[in-house]
Design a protein around this motif. Sequence first.
Motif, PDB file in Angstrom:
ATOM      1  N   VAL A 175     -11.444  29.804   4.448  1.00 48.17           N
ATOM      2  CA  VAL A 175     -11.355  30.527   5.844  1.00 48.17           C
ATOM      3  C   VAL A 175     -11.363  29.469   6.880  1.00 48.17           C
ATOM      4  CG1 VAL A 175     -12.135  32.844   5.344  1.00 48.17           C
ATOM      5  CG2 VAL A 175     -13.723  30.753   5.970  1.00 48.17           C
ATOM      6  N   THR A 176     -11.900  28.347   6.493  1.00 45.82           N
ATOM      7  CA  THR A 176     -12.110  27.063   7.224  1.00 45.82           C
ATOM      8  C   THR A 176     -10.651  26.529   7.594  1.00 45.82           C
ATOM      9  OG1 THR A 176     -14.050  26.296   6.422  1.00 45.82           O
ATOM     10  CG2 THR A 176     -12.848  24.724   7.448  1.00 45.82           C
ATOM     11  N   ARG A 177      -9.605  26.694   6.711  1.00 48.22           N
ATOM     12  CA  ARG A 177      -8.230  26.237   6.701  1.00 48.22           C
ATOM     13  C   ARG A 177      -7.248  27.277   7.500  1.00 48.22           C
ATOM     14  NH1 ARG A 177      -6.555  26.124   1.826  1.00 48.22           N
ATOM     15  NH2 ARG A 177      -8.499  25.979   0.829  1.00 48.22           N
ATOM     16  N   ASP A 178      -8.029  28.235   7.851  1.00 47.63           N
ATOM     17  CA  ASP A 178      -7.587  29.416   8.627  1.00 47.63           C
ATOM     18  C   ASP A 178      -6.690  30.248   7.776  1.00 47.63           C
ATOM     19  OD1 ASP A 178      -7.204  31.109  10.985  1.00 47.63           O
ATOM     20  OD2 ASP A 178      -5.598  30.072  11.803  1.00 47.63           O
ATOM     21  N   ARG A 179      -6.934  30.542   6.581  1.00 51.55           N
ATOM     22  CA  ARG A 179      -6.255  31.309   5.693  1.00 51.55           C
ATOM     23  C   ARG A 179      -7.063  32.450   5.094  1.00 51.55           C
ATOM     24  NH1 ARG A 179      -1.705  28.834   4.332  1.00 51.55           N
ATOM     25  NH2 ARG A 179      -1.419  29.785   2.180  1.00 51.55           N
ATOM     26  N   LEU A 180      -6.676  33.494   4.431  1.00 55.26           N
ATOM     27  CA  LEU A 180      -7.250  34.528   4.053  1.00 55.26           C
ATOM     28  C   LEU A 180      -7.549  34.672   2.565  1.00 55.26           C
ATOM     29  CD1 LEU A 180      -7.896  37.660   4.441  1.00 55.26           C
ATOM     30  CD2 LEU A 180      -5.517  38.221   3.702  1.00 55.26           C
ATOM     31  N   PRO A 181      -8.840  34.692   2.246  1.00 53.49           N
ATOM     32  CA  PRO A 181      -9.152  34.815   0.616  1.00 53.49           C
ATOM     33  C   PRO A 181      -8.865  36.032   0.213  1.00 53.49           C
ATOM     34  CG  PRO A 181     -11.066  33.934   2.030  1.00 53.49           C
ATOM     35  CD  PRO A 181     -10.040  34.664   3.015  1.00 53.49           C
ATOM     36  N   ILE A 182      -8.051  36.117  -0.951  1.00 54.80           N
ATOM     37  CA  ILE A 182      -7.988  37.329  -1.793  1.00 54.80           C
ATOM     38  C   ILE A 182      -8.626  37.067  -3.036  1.00 54.80           C
ATOM     39  CG2 ILE A 182      -6.122  38.810  -2.638  1.00 54.80           C
ATOM     40  CD1 ILE A 182      -4.052  37.942  -0.604  1.00 54.80           C
ATOM     41  N   ILE A 183      -9.739  37.937  -3.198  1.00 58.43           N
ATOM     42  CA  ILE A 183     -10.369  37.839  -4.439  1.00 58.43           C
ATOM     43  C   ILE A 183      -9.967  38.937  -5.371  1.00 58.43           C
ATOM     44  CG2 ILE A 183     -12.615  37.846  -5.390  1.00 58.43           C
ATOM     45  CD1 ILE A 183     -13.867  36.935  -2.681  1.00 58.43           C
ATOM     46  N   ALA A 184      -9.478  38.493  -6.568  1.00 57.51           N
ATOM     47  CA  ALA A 184      -8.916  39.238  -7.536  1.00 57.51           C
ATOM     48  C   ALA A 184      -9.214  39.363  -8.922  1.00 57.51           C
ATOM     49  CB  ALA A 184      -7.161  39.165  -7.488  1.00 57.51           C
ATOM     50  N   GLY A 185      -9.371  40.329  -9.638  1.00 57.13           N
ATOM     51  CA  GLY A 185     -10.019  40.507 -10.958  1.00 57.13           C
ATOM     52  C   GLY A 185     -10.691  41.750 -11.207  1.00 57.13           C
TER      53      GLY A 185
END
Length: 327
Positions: free
Chosen positions: A119-129
Amino acid sequence: MTMRLSLTAYKQVQPRVNFQGGLKMKPFFRRKDKVVFVVGPTGTGKSRLAIDLATRFPAEVVNCDKMQVYKGLDIVTNKVTEEECRGVPHHLLGIADPNANFTSDDFRHHASLVVESIVTRDRLPIIAGGSNSYIEALANDDPEFRLRYECCFLWVDVSLPILYSFVSERVDRMVKAGLIDEVRDMFDPNKFDDYSQGIKRAIGVPELDHFLRNEAIVDAKTRRKLLDEAIDKIKENTCMLASRQLQKIHRLHSIWNWNMHRIDATPVFLTSGKEVDNLWDKLVAGPSTMIVNQFLCDKNYASPIIPSESIKMEPISVPAMAAGATR
């Protein structure tokens, strides 16, 4: 086509501190960051959906499969290949010592750092599993995570009888891809392994113990019989895992009332040939993209979901289906 969005513009404003009493100070506000979770039983296509979304949004994938987090046994743990990743950055994939136990607390610590970095790099985390204990540890048991992030849960669901057949066929494909040799390479016939530690807990490892200990001292017919029994056991345990994971998703949704969107992928698994990709995009990737877009835009993105208490787990003979699905 990748959607070049600036995620900063979509973060909610939330109060960070609320002073009570006589202090005449304005509350300090911070913007709440967004995180997407892709959940579901093994074999439902979580990794594919996460990668699809990450090619449509400025996003990166965080693995939350408790076996894929370990180094090694890429076939056994069904890790995504470099080709399947399609250039999407993946985190917490094959990073842990295979002989150590990577606990839920370990995941919570490392995942929090990775999510913050993304998020610091202005991107969206997608947590998958499919490791719901990892997800629960992060999304529910970490107060700081709950305070800082707003979460959207995409639940990829497939009818259990159909899923049992699919994961059984997947085991056959994994065997053809080299699963037996992969386990054999780490197997030591001169000692009894502890299958409760590290990557050796992965389905596909303990089930082959009896076969690998005896393959060199029995005749060809017996060797074939032992191998077939081991493969059937792998299928059975994989089906049982899928059932447990689904039950836990129902329980977690009932307890925590997560903002969860159920995506029914069953028709995709009943289709074959070229139509699979079209149907996947129509029923799974497309609707999920719309939900995530609305989530980022703070729109009303509620979608129909079957309450967990209304879902009946039909009794199914898992061993029979697992063993007979592809024979």
